[in-house]
Motif scaffolding. Structure first.
Motif, PDB file in Angstrom:
ATOM      1  N   GLU A   1       3.942  -7.947  -7.408  1.00 34.76           N
ATOM      2  CA  GLU A   1       3.618  -8.415  -6.059  1.00 34.76           C
ATOM      3  C   GLU A   1       2.849  -9.740  -6.107  1.00 34.76           C
ATOM      4  O   GLU A   1       1.756  -9.802  -6.651  1.00 34.76           O
ATOM      5  N   LYS A   2       3.432 -10.770  -5.534  1.00 35.13           N
ATOM      6  CA  LYS A   2       2.820 -12.097  -5.548  1.00 35.13           C
ATOM      7  C   LYS A   2       1.781 -12.266  -4.442  1.00 35.13           C
ATOM      8  O   LYS A   2       0.912 -13.131  -4.525  1.00 35.13           O
ATOM      9  N   GLU A   3       1.865 -11.432  -3.401  1.00 37.53           N
ATOM     10  CA  GLU A   3       0.906 -11.474  -2.298  1.00 37.53           C
ATOM     11  C   GLU A   3       0.310 -10.077  -2.141  1.00 37.53           C
ATOM     12  O   GLU A   3       0.689  -9.323  -1.231  1.00 37.53           O
ATOM     13  N   PRO A   4      -0.621  -9.710  -3.013  1.00 35.56           N
ATOM     14  CA  PRO A   4      -1.088  -8.316  -3.065  1.00 35.56           C
ATOM     15  C   PRO A   4      -1.752  -7.825  -1.789  1.00 35.56           C
ATOM     16  O   PRO A   4      -1.568  -6.670  -1.396  1.00 35.56           O
ATOM     17  N   PHE A   5      -2.535  -8.680  -1.127  1.00 33.82           N
ATOM     18  CA  PHE A   5      -3.195  -8.226   0.098  1.00 33.82           C
ATOM     19  C   PHE A   5      -2.160  -7.953   1.192  1.00 33.82           C
ATOM     20  O   PHE A   5      -2.226  -6.929   1.886  1.00 33.82           O
ATOM     21  N   ALA A   6      -1.201  -8.837   1.342  1.00 29.68           N
ATOM     22  CA  ALA A   6      -0.152  -8.637   2.341  1.00 29.68           C
ATOM     23  C   ALA A   6       0.656  -7.381   2.037  1.00 29.68           C
ATOM     24  O   ALA A   6       1.016  -6.618   2.947  1.00 29.68           O
ATOM     25  N   TYR A   7       0.944  -7.158   0.762  1.00 23.72           N
ATOM     26  CA  TYR A   7       1.685  -5.961   0.377  1.00 23.72           C
ATOM     27  C   TYR A   7       0.867  -4.711   0.683  1.00 23.72           C
ATOM     28  O   TYR A   7       1.404  -3.710   1.182  1.00 23.72           O
ATOM     29  N   ALA A   8      -0.438  -4.780   0.408  1.00 30.66           N
ATOM     30  CA  ALA A   8      -1.297  -3.635   0.709  1.00 30.66           C
ATOM     31  C   ALA A   8      -1.288  -3.314   2.194  1.00 30.66           C
ATOM     32  O   ALA A   8      -1.363  -2.135   2.585  1.00 30.66           O
ATOM     33  N   MET A   9      -1.178  -4.332   3.038  1.00 32.29           N
ATOM     34  CA  MET A   9      -1.125  -4.083   4.478  1.00 32.29           C
ATOM     35  C   MET A   9       0.122  -3.289   4.864  1.00 32.29           C
ATOM     36  O   MET A   9       0.095  -2.471   5.792  1.00 32.29           O
TER      37      MET A   9
ATOM     38  N   ILE B   1      -6.036  -6.408  -5.153  1.00 37.77           N
ATOM     39  CA  ILE B   1      -5.593  -6.444  -3.757  1.00 37.77           C
ATOM     40  C   ILE B   1      -6.431  -7.444  -2.964  1.00 37.77           C
ATOM     41  O   ILE B   1      -5.919  -8.161  -2.101  1.00 37.77           O
ATOM     42  N   CYS B   2      -7.708  -7.501  -3.284  1.00 38.21           N
ATOM     43  CA  CYS B   2      -8.643  -8.331  -2.517  1.00 38.21           C
ATOM     44  C   CYS B   2      -8.607  -9.800  -2.917  1.00 38.21           C
ATOM     45  O   CYS B   2      -9.246 -10.635  -2.256  1.00 38.21           O
ATOM     46  N   GLN B   3      -7.914 -10.132  -3.996  1.00 37.99           N
ATOM     47  CA  GLN B   3      -7.761 -11.509  -4.459  1.00 37.99           C
ATOM     48  C   GLN B   3      -9.109 -12.230  -4.605  1.00 37.99           C
ATOM     49  O   GLN B   3      -9.225 -13.427  -4.395  1.00 37.99           O
ATOM     50  N   GLY B   4     -10.136 -11.455  -4.968  1.00 35.86           N
ATOM     51  CA  GLY B   4     -11.459 -12.017  -5.191  1.00 35.86           C
ATOM     52  C   GLY B   4     -12.237 -12.326  -3.938  1.00 35.86           C
ATOM     53  O   GLY B   4     -13.335 -12.909  -4.014  1.00 35.86           O
ATOM     54  N   GLU B   5     -11.722 -11.937  -2.769  1.00 33.52           N
ATOM     55  CA  GLU B   5     -12.357 -12.260  -1.493  1.00 33.52           C
ATOM     56  C   GLU B   5     -13.121 -11.047  -0.962  1.00 33.52           C
ATOM     57  O   GLU B   5     -12.525 -10.021  -0.630  1.00 33.52           O
ATOM     58  N   LEU B   6     -14.439 -11.174  -0.829  1.00 33.34           N
ATOM     59  CA  LEU B   6     -15.231 -10.091  -0.260  1.00 33.34           C
ATOM     60  C   LEU B   6     -14.829  -9.805   1.181  1.00 33.34           C
ATOM     61  O   LEU B   6     -14.931  -8.667   1.650  1.00 33.34           O
ATOM     62  N   ALA B   7     -14.355 -10.808   1.892  1.00 33.08           N
ATOM     63  CA  ALA B   7     -13.901 -10.601   3.262  1.00 33.08           C
ATOM     64  C   ALA B   7     -12.739  -9.609   3.295  1.00 33.08           C
ATOM     65  O   ALA B   7     -12.659  -8.750   4.183  1.00 33.08           O
ATOM     66  N   TYR B   8     -11.828  -9.702   2.311  1.00 32.51           N
ATOM     67  CA  TYR B   8     -10.702  -8.771   2.255  1.00 32.51           C
ATOM     68  C   TYR B   8     -11.197  -7.351   1.960  1.00 32.51           C
ATOM     69  O   TYR B   8     -10.668  -6.375   2.494  1.00 32.51           O
TER      70      TYR B   8
ATOM     71  N   ASN C   1      -6.933  12.431  -1.471  1.00 32.22           N
ATOM     72  CA  ASN C   1      -7.043  10.969  -1.476  1.00 32.22           C
ATOM     73  C   ASN C   1      -5.649  10.383  -1.643  1.00 32.22           C
ATOM     74  O   ASN C   1      -4.931  10.750  -2.580  1.00 32.22           O
ATOM     75  N   PHE C   2      -5.287   9.459  -0.759  1.00 34.30           N
ATOM     76  CA  PHE C   2      -3.999   8.776  -0.864  1.00 34.30           C
ATOM     77  C   PHE C   2      -4.252   7.318  -1.254  1.00 34.30           C
ATOM     78  O   PHE C   2      -4.792   6.541  -0.464  1.00 34.30           O
ATOM     79  N   ALA C   3      -3.883   6.969  -2.485  1.00 32.71           N
ATOM     80  CA  ALA C   3      -4.127   5.612  -2.980  1.00 32.71           C
ATOM     81  C   ALA C   3      -3.022   4.668  -2.537  1.00 32.71           C
ATOM     82  O   ALA C   3      -1.847   5.046  -2.475  1.00 32.71           O
ATOM     83  N   LEU C   4      -3.402   3.448  -2.238  1.00 35.71           N
ATOM     84  CA  LEU C   4      -2.444   2.369  -2.024  1.00 35.71           C
ATOM     85  C   LEU C   4      -2.307   1.644  -3.359  1.00 35.71           C
ATOM     86  O   LEU C   4      -3.190   0.875  -3.750  1.00 35.71           O
ATOM     87  N   PHE C   5      -1.215   1.907  -4.061  1.00 34.48           N
ATOM     88  CA  PHE C   5      -1.003   1.334  -5.390  1.00 34.48           C
ATOM     89  C   PHE C   5      -0.245   0.016  -5.273  1.00 34.48           C
ATOM     90  O   PHE C   5       0.845  -0.038  -4.704  1.00 34.48           O
ATOM     91  N   VAL C   6      -0.824  -1.029  -5.851  1.00 34.39           N
ATOM     92  CA  VAL C   6      -0.200  -2.351  -5.850  1.00 34.39           C
ATOM     93  C   VAL C   6      -0.014  -2.804  -7.295  1.00 34.39           C
ATOM     94  O   VAL C   6      -0.985  -2.897  -8.052  1.00 34.39           O
ATOM     95  N   HIS C   7       1.219  -3.074  -7.676  1.00 39.04           N
ATOM     96  CA  HIS C   7       1.568  -3.509  -9.026  1.00 39.04           C
ATOM     97  C   HIS C   7       1.452  -5.038  -9.073  1.00 39.04           C
ATOM     98  O   HIS C   7       2.310  -5.750  -8.560  1.00 39.04           O
ATOM     99  N   MET C   8       0.395  -5.527  -9.717  1.00 39.32           N
ATOM    100  CA  MET C   8       0.122  -6.964  -9.715  1.00 39.32           C
ATOM    101  C   MET C   8       1.145  -7.761 -10.516  1.00 39.32           C
ATOM    102  O   MET C   8       1.248  -8.974 -10.369  1.00 39.32           O
ATOM    103  N   GLY C   9       1.902  -7.079 -11.367  1.00 38.48           N
ATOM    104  CA  GLY C   9       2.948  -7.770 -12.104  1.00 38.48           C
ATOM    105  C   GLY C   9       4.184  -8.038 -11.268  1.00 38.48           C
ATOM    106  O   GLY C   9       5.026  -8.855 -11.652  1.00 38.48           O
TER     107      GLY C   9
END
Length: 334
Positions: free
Chosen positions: A57-65, A111-118, A47-55
């Protein structure tokens, strides 16, 4: 002994390295994991995780992309060695054709910023597992925390399991949608109250991809005996984390710096006694931990199998921990 590992942070580390002008690749690098050493370690699936540090990254979904792009760019370059999987059938196909498998996962539900669409978009991109939190509160839930107080030299570290705040209404909607989609819920990093909410609001098995037993190491990221027992009854799996702080407590309260196979096996023995052998897997946290690991990197995984055998685990039990239990869960959920 074939290896299935539920968690590493290698993709983010490769991204950081390449961003800063380095030459790390998934084929060969200076990290814990690359394809050449995975072959030496007898890997079946990582398993390769996409780790996003919320402290940070101000745009977590974009960073995850950006991390999604690194995942596909790196792994698609070596189709003879490894195949990206989205379903149980893909894992079976790769195994029959002699390739390793790579599964895309997410570490940080924010990462999803509370959006089920994401969430659905990430599923469409191949993500098949997600932790609801990392170390920050987000739209879904509250994490367990390790707090450091540098003003108190005698007790610089305090442990703070989150027992009051569970899943938010959005978090409940997320875990139910994850079950519907077939994205595996991962409760590693989640607060205690949140873990019990996952039991309450879901029906299928889920995982703690990189969490050990709190009875042996008091770090709040580890699972209590009650959680281990309930996870086993649900058919879930907890992956043994190789980070030294999750393996043992030092007598002087300092954070341990060496990760030993004997401590990993001690956690396995305890978890087997509490939840049964079927609830134990591997979740190394390679490339996300700073401790020195006795088996060094992914090429040395068979050292752990030998230690398990020396400590009385049968061949069938070692197979279950190294790959069988996680594959059983993947066959059911993917």
């Amino acid at each position: 002994m074939k290896v299935v590992d539920m968690h590493c942070d290698t993709i983010a580390e490769i991204y950081y390295n390449q961003r800063d002008g380095g030459d790390a690749t998934i084929l060969e690098n200076h990290l814990h994991i690359d394809l050449k050493r995975m072959q030496k370690g007898d890997y079946l699936l990582q398993n390769f995780a996409l780790f996003v540090h919320m402290g940070r990254e101000k745009e977590p979904f974009a960073y995850a992309m950006k991390l999604v792009d690194v995942f596909y760019k790196e792994l698609e370059a070596w189709p003879d060695l490894i195949g990206i999987v989205r379903s149980w059938g893909d894992i079976e196909k790769n195994r029959k054709e002699g390739r390793m498998s790579a599964l895309l996962t997410l570490e940080e539900g924010g990462i999803c910023q509370g959006e089920l669409a994401y969430l659905r978009d990430l599923y469409r991109l191949g993500a098949r597992m997600m932790t609801l939190t990392w170390n920050f509160q987000n739209e879904l839930a509250f994490p367990n925390r390790l707090l450091k107080d540098m003003t108190d030299a005698a007790h610089p570290v305090s442990f703070a399991p989150e027992t009051e705040h569970g899943l938010t209404e959005t978090g409940i909607a997320f875990v139910q949608e994850m079950e519907r989609l077939g994205m595996i819920i991962d409760v590693s990093h989640l607060g205690d109250a949140g873990i019990w909410d996952v039991f309450r609001y879901t029906k299928k098995p889920f995982v703690a991809s990189h969490s050990n037993a709190r009875a042996l190491a008091r770090h709040p990221r580890n699972l209590t005996d009650e959680m281990i027992r309930a996870l086993g009854e649900r058919g879930g799996v907890a992956g043994i984390n190789f980070c030294a702080a999750f393996l043992r407590d030092e007598e002087d309260g300092a954070e341990p710096v060496n990760s030993y196979c004997r401590d990993m096996v001690a956690h396995m023995k305890h978890m087997k006694q509490i939840g049964g052998i079927s609830c134990i897997g591997l979740g190394t946290d390679f490339d996300g931990i700073g401790s020195r690991v006795e088996l060094v990197d992914c090429s040395g995984m068979q050292m752990l199998a030998h230690e398990m055998s020396r400590e009385g685990f049968t061949t069938g039990e070692i197979e279950a921990v190294f790959h069988g239990n996680v594959l059983r869960l993947y066959k059911e959920l993917l």
